[in-house]
Design an enzyme around this catalytic site. Structure first.
Site, PDB file in Angstrom:
ATOM      1  N   HIS A 104      -3.464  -2.333 -12.783  1.00  0.00           N
ATOM      2  CA  HIS A 104      -3.953  -3.548 -12.142  1.00  0.00           C
ATOM      3  C   HIS A 104      -4.318  -4.548 -13.243  1.00  0.00           C
ATOM      4  O   HIS A 104      -4.960  -4.167 -14.229  1.00  0.00           O
ATOM      5  CB  HIS A 104      -5.171  -3.220 -11.270  1.00  0.00           C
ATOM      6  CG  HIS A 104      -5.680  -4.422 -10.541  1.00  0.00           C
ATOM      7  ND1 HIS A 104      -5.000  -4.970  -9.475  1.00  0.00           N
ATOM      8  CD2 HIS A 104      -6.758  -5.208 -10.751  1.00  0.00           C
ATOM      9  CE1 HIS A 104      -5.655  -6.040  -9.059  1.00  0.00           C
ATOM     10  NE2 HIS A 104      -6.723  -6.207  -9.808  1.00  0.00           N
ATOM     11  N   ASP A 162      -6.210  -0.453  -5.108  1.00  0.00           N
ATOM     12  CA  ASP A 162      -6.939  -0.559  -6.385  1.00  0.00           C
ATOM     13  C   ASP A 162      -8.186   0.312  -6.448  1.00  0.00           C
ATOM     14  O   ASP A 162      -9.134  -0.013  -7.178  1.00  0.00           O
ATOM     15  CB  ASP A 162      -7.311  -2.028  -6.678  1.00  0.00           C
ATOM     16  CG  ASP A 162      -6.086  -2.930  -6.720  1.00  0.00           C
ATOM     17  OD1 ASP A 162      -5.017  -2.436  -7.093  1.00  0.00           O
ATOM     18  OD2 ASP A 162      -6.216  -4.109  -6.367  1.00  0.00           O
ATOM     19  N   ASN A 187      -1.370   3.621 -11.053  1.00  0.00           N
ATOM     20  CA  ASN A 187      -1.145   2.192 -10.847  1.00  0.00           C
ATOM     21  C   ASN A 187      -1.737   1.453 -12.037  1.00  0.00           C
ATOM     22  O   ASN A 187      -2.667   1.943 -12.683  1.00  0.00           O
ATOM     23  CB  ASN A 187      -1.836   1.729  -9.559  1.00  0.00           C
ATOM     24  CG  ASN A 187      -1.626   0.250  -9.295  1.00  0.00           C
ATOM     25  OD1 ASN A 187      -0.525  -0.283  -9.500  1.00  0.00           O
ATOM     26  ND2 ASN A 187      -2.667  -0.433  -8.842  1.00  0.00           N
ATOM     27  N   LEU A 229       0.862  -1.178   0.000  1.00  0.00           N
ATOM     28  CA  LEU A 229       0.000   0.000   0.000  1.00  0.00           C
ATOM     29  C   LEU A 229       0.901   1.231   0.000  1.00  0.00           C
ATOM     30  O   LEU A 229       1.818   1.331   0.810  1.00  0.00           O
ATOM     31  CB  LEU A 229      -0.889  -0.024   1.250  1.00  0.00           C
ATOM     32  CG  LEU A 229      -2.026   0.985   1.293  1.00  0.00           C
ATOM     33  CD1 LEU A 229      -2.951   0.831   0.092  1.00  0.00           C
ATOM     34  CD2 LEU A 229      -2.825   0.816   2.581  1.00  0.00           C
TER      35      LEU A 229
HETATM   36  C1  GAR Z   1       1.569  -6.534 -13.777  1.00  0.00           C
HETATM   37  O1  GAR Z   1       0.801  -7.577 -14.312  1.00  0.00           O
HETATM   38  C2  GAR Z   1       0.735  -5.600 -12.945  1.00  0.00           C
HETATM   39  O2  GAR Z   1      -0.558  -5.433 -13.461  1.00  0.00           O
HETATM   40  C3  GAR Z   1       0.738  -6.316 -11.619  1.00  0.00           C
HETATM   41  O3  GAR Z   1       2.076  -6.747 -11.484  1.00  0.00           O
HETATM   42  C4  GAR Z   1       2.590  -7.053 -12.782  1.00  0.00           C
HETATM   43  C5  GAR Z   1       3.879  -6.328 -13.055  1.00  0.00           C
HETATM   44  O4  GAR Z   1       4.899  -6.754 -12.263  1.00  0.00           O
HETATM   45  N1  GAR Z   1       0.335  -5.426 -10.563  1.00  0.00           N
HETATM   46  C6  GAR Z   1      -0.506  -5.773  -9.594  1.00  0.00           C
HETATM   47  O5  GAR Z   1      -0.959  -6.891  -9.471  1.00  0.00           O
HETATM   48  C7  GAR Z   1      -0.868  -4.647  -8.624  1.00  0.00           C
HETATM   49  N2  GAR Z   1      -2.051  -4.933  -7.915  1.00  0.00           N
HETATM   50  P1  GAR Z   1       6.370  -6.827 -12.900  1.00  0.00           P
HETATM   51  O6  GAR Z   1       6.575  -5.585 -13.737  1.00  0.00           O
HETATM   52  O7  GAR Z   1       7.278  -6.862 -11.695  1.00  0.00           O
HETATM   53  O8  GAR Z   1       6.405  -8.083 -13.715  1.00  0.00           O
END
Ligand code: GAR
Length: 206
Positions: free
Chosen positions: A108, A149, A106, A93
Site C-alpha cells: 500500500h 489494507d 499487498n 477486494l
Molecule cells: C503502487 O503504488 C501500489 O502501492 C498501489 O498501486 C501502485 C502499483 O500499481 N497499490 C494500491 O494503491 C493498493 N491499495 P502498478 O504496478 O499497476 O503501477
C-alpha cells in the site's frame, strides 16, 4: 513460513510497474523468486499485456463481483502451485483461497493505518497525503486479510513530504521506495525469516 526460491502469483489491475520491477529484480538475481502466473482484474490493464510479453501465463477478467472475481483468479492461479500470492496494484477486494492465510501479500502506498482502506488507492492516497499536510509518508507491505489494507504489517518505510510537493512528486518518491521494499519482503520469505504470531509479523534479524 516458506523458505527457498519463491513461486509467486501476481495479481494486478493497472499499469504493471510493480510487475516490471519484480521481473527486473528476478532477472538481475536480486530477487529469489519465480513468477508462475499473473492475473488481471481488467482487460484494460496494461500489466496484463506486459505479463504476456514477459511470457508469464496470464488470466484476465472484467468480473465486477469481487467474490466471483477472486474465485476465477484462484481457479486460474492455484494449478501453478504458488507459494505466495502477491497483490501488485490490485484494486479489488481479494478473497484468498483456503489455506493461504499468511501467504498473500499487498503493498500500500502509505503508512498503514494512515491513508488506507476503501477508496484509498493509487493517486488518491498521495492527493490525500499532500492535502493533509503530513511531513512523512511511505509504503507498507502487509499480509492480506478480508478487509482492505488490513492484516499484519510486514515492512514499512518512510519518505519525507516537502513543502510544495505535488501528489505526483510524492507518488514518485513512494514508488521508488516500493521497488526496494516489496522485493525485500519476498526475499525475507524466501530466506525463511518470517513468522506470523499473535497477529504480528516477526522477522528474524541476521
Ligand atoms: C503502487 O503504488 C501500489 O502501492 C498501489 O498501486 C501502485 C502499483 O500499481 N497499490 C494500491 O494503491 C493498493 N491499495 P502498478 O504496478 O499497476 O503501477
Amino acid at each position: 513460513m516458506v523458505g527457498g526460491k519463491l513461486k509467486v502469483a501476481v495479481l494486478l489491475s493497472g499499469s504493471g510497474r510493480t510487475l516490471d520491477n519484480f521481473h527486473r529484480e528476478i532477472e538481475t538475481g536480486r530477487l529469489n523468486a519465480e513468477i508462475v502466473a499473473v492475473a488481471a482484474s481488467s482487460s484494460r490493464a496494461m500489466g496484463a499485456e506486459k505479463a504476456g510479453a514477459y511470457g508469464y501465463p496470464v488470466f484476465v477478467s472484467d468480473e465486477r463481483n469481487h467474490r466471483e472475481l477472486s474465485r476465477q483468479i484462484n481457479e486460474f492461479v492455484l494449478p501453478y502451485q504458488p507459494d505466495v500470492i502477491v497483490l501488485a496494484g490490485f484494486m479489488k477486494l481479494y478473497f484468498m483461497p483456503e489455506g493461504f492465510d499468511g501467504y498473500v501479500l499487498n503493498i500500500h502506498p502509505a503508512l498503514i493505518p494512515a491513508f488506507c482502506g476503501k477508496g484509498f488507492y493509487g493517486m488518491k492516497v498521495h492527493r490525500a497525503v499532500v492535502e493533509s499536510g503530513v511531513k512523512v509518508t511511505g509504503c507498507t507491505v502487509h499480509f492480506v486479510s478480508p478487509v482492505y489494507d488490513e492484516g499484519p504489517i510486514f515492512l514499512q518505510k518512510c519518505v519525507p513530504v516537502f513543502s510544495g510537493d505535488s501528489p505526483e512528486d510524492v507518488a514518485a518518491r513512494v514508488f521508488e521506495l516500493e521497488c526496494h521494499l516489496y522485493p525485500k519482503a519476498l526475499n525475507l520469505l524466501a530466506e525463511g525469516r518470517v513468522k506470523l504470531s499473535g497477529g504480528k509479523v516477526w522477522i528474524e534479524e541476521r
